[in-house]
Scaffold this active site. Structure first.
Site, PDB file in Angstrom:
ATOM      1  N   TYR A   1     -17.196  13.753 -13.738  1.00 22.12           N
ATOM      2  CA  TYR A   1     -17.073  14.947 -14.566  1.00 22.12           C
ATOM      3  C   TYR A   1     -15.740  15.024 -15.304  1.00 22.12           C
ATOM      4  O   TYR A   1     -15.647  15.651 -16.352  1.00 22.12           O
ATOM      5  CB  TYR A   1     -17.229  16.205 -13.709  1.00 22.12           C
ATOM      6  CG  TYR A   1     -18.576  16.323 -13.039  1.00 22.12           C
ATOM      7  CD1 TYR A   1     -19.748  16.342 -13.785  1.00 22.12           C
ATOM      8  CD2 TYR A   1     -18.678  16.414 -11.660  1.00 22.12           C
ATOM      9  CE1 TYR A   1     -20.982  16.446 -13.184  1.00 22.12           C
ATOM     10  CE2 TYR A   1     -19.915  16.523 -11.033  1.00 22.12           C
ATOM     11  CZ  TYR A   1     -21.066  16.536 -11.810  1.00 22.12           C
ATOM     12  OH  TYR A   1     -22.294  16.642 -11.209  1.00 22.12           O
TER      13      TYR A   1
ATOM     14  N   HIS B   1      -7.855  -3.572  -7.540  1.00 21.54           N
ATOM     15  CA  HIS B   1      -7.639  -2.840  -6.283  1.00 21.54           C
ATOM     16  C   HIS B   1      -8.941  -2.737  -5.498  1.00 21.54           C
ATOM     17  O   HIS B   1      -9.649  -1.726  -5.588  1.00 21.54           O
ATOM     18  CB  HIS B   1      -7.098  -1.440  -6.605  1.00 21.54           C
ATOM     19  CG  HIS B   1      -6.427  -0.745  -5.460  1.00 21.54           C
ATOM     20  ND1 HIS B   1      -5.189  -1.105  -4.989  1.00 21.54           N
ATOM     21  CD2 HIS B   1      -6.832   0.295  -4.675  1.00 21.54           C
ATOM     22  CE1 HIS B   1      -4.840  -0.316  -3.996  1.00 21.54           C
ATOM     23  NE2 HIS B   1      -5.827   0.534  -3.772  1.00 21.54           N
TER      24      HIS B   1
ATOM     25  N   ARG C   1       0.796  -1.220   0.000  1.00 15.09           N
ATOM     26  CA  ARG C   1       0.000   0.000   0.000  1.00 15.09           C
ATOM     27  C   ARG C   1       0.832   1.275   0.000  1.00 15.09           C
ATOM     28  O   ARG C   1       0.674   2.110  -0.872  1.00 15.09           O
ATOM     29  CB  ARG C   1      -0.947   0.012   1.203  1.00 15.09           C
ATOM     30  CG  ARG C   1      -1.903   1.188   1.200  1.00 15.09           C
ATOM     31  CD  ARG C   1      -2.922   1.083   2.320  1.00 15.09           C
ATOM     32  NE  ARG C   1      -3.745  -0.116   2.208  1.00 15.09           N
ATOM     33  CZ  ARG C   1      -4.734  -0.421   3.054  1.00 15.09           C
ATOM     34  NH1 ARG C   1      -4.982   0.385   4.072  1.00 15.09           N
ATOM     35  NH2 ARG C   1      -5.429  -1.511   2.894  1.00 15.09           N
TER      36      ARG C   1
END
Length: 902
Positions: A195, A151, A105
């Site tokens: 967006y 993931h 990580r």
């Protein structure tokens, strides 16, 4: 349920509770045995009861199945419980968790400089075909693919990682080409992923280059449904050029960005010189190259960090000081511009930074531009220095170069050379595997071409053999046997098209065959000859540096700037320092006041409010150290240029903004020392209190004065510190004058050196209604009483017996100068000799100061704030028992309260 069943239920619940609390399990086993021997539950409650017993630690084992259902036997698990030490189990579990966070990580791999989330984002975009020239797709599409395939974490973490790689103010070479709002340097968050759109940027393609050629290992994803790369081939030295930050469990990484060209040059130098030192590599890598510029100080600090893998160096914004403004064009790395401006505004509002009139953010797409307008009386350089000290305009770049090594399994703190060595080793491995892949492919293709050539050379026999065969399998077998072909070659011949029989295609196959032979030889040369592989790696790195050649954005300064030196920006000049009764202080350039004749009206030097007036007024150099002594006997230390500048009529700033006072404490005396005077170990401070106590204390006892002050002299109740002077000569005479018109003069040796907190001894004998007004020190020879004949001889031997002299000014504006030869030396604690003929007309003396004839300026200030500047020679030389002459016209409701001679 029967009463017996309810009773059993209650007993069971209590037993389970005891068992959960760690009680002996024998009760539970006994309960289970009873449950087997005494069926107390109705048939409908069997399922619920077995569920509860299972929760309590029992295992339900089906014995036999009948038409009525399943009959179960309840068996204890006590014999199957494994005993472990809690400390060992916690240590093992926490270590497993920590390593998972470190490896999977938070810590990047030294080879590609990526964390798993970044690597998965790039690979998912690669599989989606989002190359630098492809059409943009919604970021949500990429995030969804990453979450679903590779993931399985929160979408916010994936999108934040993707967005950061598109921010040109966060990383030096953006790896994601974003379209839409991906955040700003002002701390604005990226727009929602539905967006924004994205695709891979050009540098990212060099992270994924040749990934299809078996250059890296692949592993199963979280559920085994897909494969993902353990590391990317990474021709781009991403760990250094884009840096990385991460916080794991028990460790963290902090690697600043660098310039690609410099890193590539260092890699090439290391390949050519495997024994190269870090100093040699640093000849190519000048230091971090941050996305938004700035100025880094201390090359030695950077080299030290590169050697150890850990360190820091100072960084400042890039600023320009003009006559009345400061323009900031670059700010330190990872500083929020909006928060920075707000912080500056808060400092101005709280009056912690003086001299700022306005702040404007004129930044645009072309770059950062923060304009700070300064007040007329402020010095922009001084204001900027204060901002460096109190804001993020100055900070540190930290190095903690931790990365995963040993195939991404081991975290290790690396120095610069080790990072480059690991990258070069990775490139050698990638090039080797890529070359072997291309070689295997070329050899397989040549093998096919060899078979086709045999078939074309014997085309008639091949056609006949095929036509005589019963099926494809027989034709393949017969071709293999007749021409000693492999199964693949025979398959290729059977799939050969008729157009291959033309002369053009025959020549094409032969040409392609020769090209494959040449390619195979070249590939084998790369694998067999290390120098050839080394040259290939160098060429690829050189081409990369040329393609992304970008000039440095961050300036590196060789010398270290551990603390900003304000003296370098402050011009030395003579200044007037004034302190008022209300504890307001200001510094005014001395040339503000013009010289006037005796009897002049003077000019206003400050604007008094609420009957405030000046209590201390003296001339100093702007670079002098100012010691502020308080009525309670404490001392503070400042620089003259740190004090607030003021206009001629300005009031100045309250000292409470600069010093930490106790209740009832105020500054009574200011003393200036040069840096050379501070370093003299043989000098002494001489103190005098209002009630006539004096003390001598070594100057070196006042080292390291804290911001909160330091005790300078012990003060008796009802008394206060009046004045402090510096004594540098063993022959010095102590001169103490009181407002009763008397003066005592005695040798410094009459005062034994005392400690800092000592209270002192009596210096002059006074009645209760009188107070000491002056303390002076002189090395002039002064004769004692009874040595009149020696005094006359001394006067005759001098061409000019006027100096040194005591200059006296009274509260009603009378003044005079009297030579010290007119005074006689007394004992310590004496009543003293007359200083002037004190009358109602003259009023009591307010200023008694020694002068040597070289002084050029006398400054007097009245209670109403009127200040006059005179030449000291304007005061007549008169005897001790005289009134003096009119020095300044004072109104009936005004008094002279302070003065200074320079």
């Amino acid at each position: 349920m029967s009463d017996q069943g309810k009773l059993f239920d209650e007993e069971k619940d209590q037993t389970i509770k005891n068992n959960q609390n760690g009680d002996d399990k024998s009760d539970l086993n006994e309960l289970l045995d009873r449950a087997q021997q005494e069926p107390v539950l109705p048939e409908g409650d069997v399922a619920g009861a077995t569920d509860e017993l299972t929760d309590a630690g029992a295992e339900i084992i089906p014995l036999e199945t009948s038409s009525d259902g399943v009959v179960s036997e309840i068996v204890s698990l006590e014999d199957r419980v494994e005993t472990r030490v809690l400390e060992d189990e916690m240590q093992r579990s926490y270590l497993t968790y920590a390593m998972s966070v470190i490896v999977s990580r938070a810590i990047p791999d030294v080879r590609d400089g990526l964390k798993p989330v970044h690597r998965r984002i790039f690979y998912a975009m690669h599989k989606l075909g989002l190359t630098p020239g492809a059409k943009y797709v919604k970021s949500a599409r990429v995030v969804g693919d990453v979450l679903g395939k590779y993931h399985p974490h929160g979408d916010a973490s994936v999108y934040n990682a993707l967005a950061r790689m598109a921010q040109d103010f966060s990383i030096r070479y953006p790896l994601v080409d974003g379209q839409g709002n991906f955040g700003s340097i002002d701390g604005d968050s990226p727009a929602a992923m539905r967006y924004t759109e994205c695709r891979l940027d050009k540098p990212a393609s060099y992270l994924l280059q040749d990934i299809e050629k078996n250059t890296v290992d692949f592993v199963d994803n979280y559920d085994g449904s897909f494969q993902e790369p353990k590391v990317l081939p990474a021709l781009l030295p991403n760990l250094l050029i884009n840096g990385q930050t991460g916080i794991a469990v028990g460790m963290a990484t902090e690697i600043p960005p660098h310039n690609l060209v410099e890193v590539c040059n260092a890699i090439i130098h290391l390949i050519n010189n495997p024994e190269a030192t870090i100093e040699e590599l640093c000849e190519h890598i000048m230091g971090p190259d941050l996305p938004i510029g700035g100025i880094i100080y201390g090359r030695n600090d950077m080299i030290s960090a590169y050697k150890t893998g850990r360190g820091k160096c100072l960084i400042q914004s890039k600023s320009e000081c003009l006559e009345d403004r400061i323009i900031i064009s670059e700010i330190p790395y990872q500083v929020n511009k909006s928060d920075l401006i707000i912080k500056i505004a808060e400092l101005v509002k709280d009056k912690r930074v003086e001299g700022i009139k306005d702040i404007r953010d004129e930044s645009n797409k072309k770059g950062i531009r923060i304009v700070i307008e300064t007040k007329r009386e402020a010095t922009p350089e001084v204001v900027l220095n204060q901002l460096y000290k109190m804001t993020d305009l100055q900070g540190y770049i930290y190095f903690n170069m931790l990365a995963l090594v040993n195939d991404g399994r081991q975290p290790k703190l690396l120095n610069l050379r080790e990072i480059l060595v690991e990258f070069v080793a990775h490139r050698k491995d990638v090039v080797t595997r890529r070359t072997q892949f291309d070689l295997d492919k070329a050899e397989a293709e040549l093998h096919i071409l060899d078979g086709l050539k045999i078939a074309l050379d014997n085309i008639d026999e091949v056609i006949k053999l095929i036509r005589e065969s019963y099926d494809k399998e027989e034709a393949s077998r017969r071709l293999q046997e007749r021409f000693e072909l492999s199964e693949r070659q025979a398959e290729a011949i059977l799939q050969m098209r008729l157009q291959t029989l033309t002369n053009l295609d025959k020549n094409k196959i032969e040409k392609e065959r020769l090209e494959k032979i040449e390619l195979i030889a070249k590939l084998r040369d790369i694998l067999d000859n290390p120098s050839v592989m080394q040259a290939l790696i160098i060429k690829e790195i050189s081409d990369l540096a040329e393609k992304f050649n970008s000039p440095r954005r961050t300036q590196v300064v060789e010398y270290s700037l551990t603390e900003y030196n304000k003296e370098d920006f402050i011009e030395e000049e003579e200044v007037l320092i004034q302190l008022t009764k209300s504890q307001y202080i200001k510094v005014t350039p001395l040339d503000t006041f013009r010289t006037q004749g005796r009897g002049g009206r003077g000019v206003v030097s400050f604007n008094p409010k609420d009957e405030d007036y000046v209590v201390s007024s003296f001339i100093a150099n702007s670079h002098d150290y100012v010691y502020a002594f308080t009525n309670l006997g404490r001392v503070f230390r400042m620089r003259a240029f740190d004090l607030p500048n003021g206009t001629r009529q300005g009031r100045g700033q309250a000292l409470v903004n600069y010093l930490t006072f106790q209740d009832g404490e105020h500054v009574t005396n200011l003393l200036t020392l040069t840096k050379e005077q501070e370093d003299n170990e043989n000098d002494f401070f001489v103190f005098a209190t209002r009630k006539g106590l004096v003390k001598r204390t070594a100057l070196n006892l006042f080292n390291r004065i804290r911001k909160t002050g330091k005790i300078a002299i012990g003060i008796n109740e009802g008394d206060e510190l009046l004045d402090v002077k510096l004594s540098t000569n063993i022959e010095d005479k102590i001169i103490i004058s009181a407002n009763n018109g008397k003066t005592v003069i005695f040798d410094r040796d009459k005062l034994s050196p005392l400690g800092r907190t000592a209270r002192g001894v009596k210096g002059i004998k006074l009645k209760k209604e009188f107070r000491v007004i002056s303390l002076d020190i002189s090395d002039q020879e002064i004769l004692a009483e009874g040595e009149e004949e020696k005094a006359q001889a001394l006067v005759k031997s001098k061409k000019d017996s006027q100096f040194p002299a005591l200059l006296v000014v009274t509260e009603n504006g009378f003044g005079k100068q009297t030579s010290l030869t007119d005074y006689r030396q007394t004992n310590r604690a004496a009543s003293g000799v007359k200083t002037l003929n004190m009358t109602k007309k003259t009023g009591m003396p307010v200023l008694v100061q020694i002068v040597y004839g070289t002084e050029e300026t006398l400054i007097l200030t009245t209670r109403k704030g009127v200040t006059i500047r005179l030449e000291p020679k304007a005061l007549n030389h008169l005897g001790r028992n005289t009134q003096g002459v009119k020095v300044i016209k004072v109104g009936s409701d005004d008094k002279v309260v302070s003065g200074s001679v320079y």
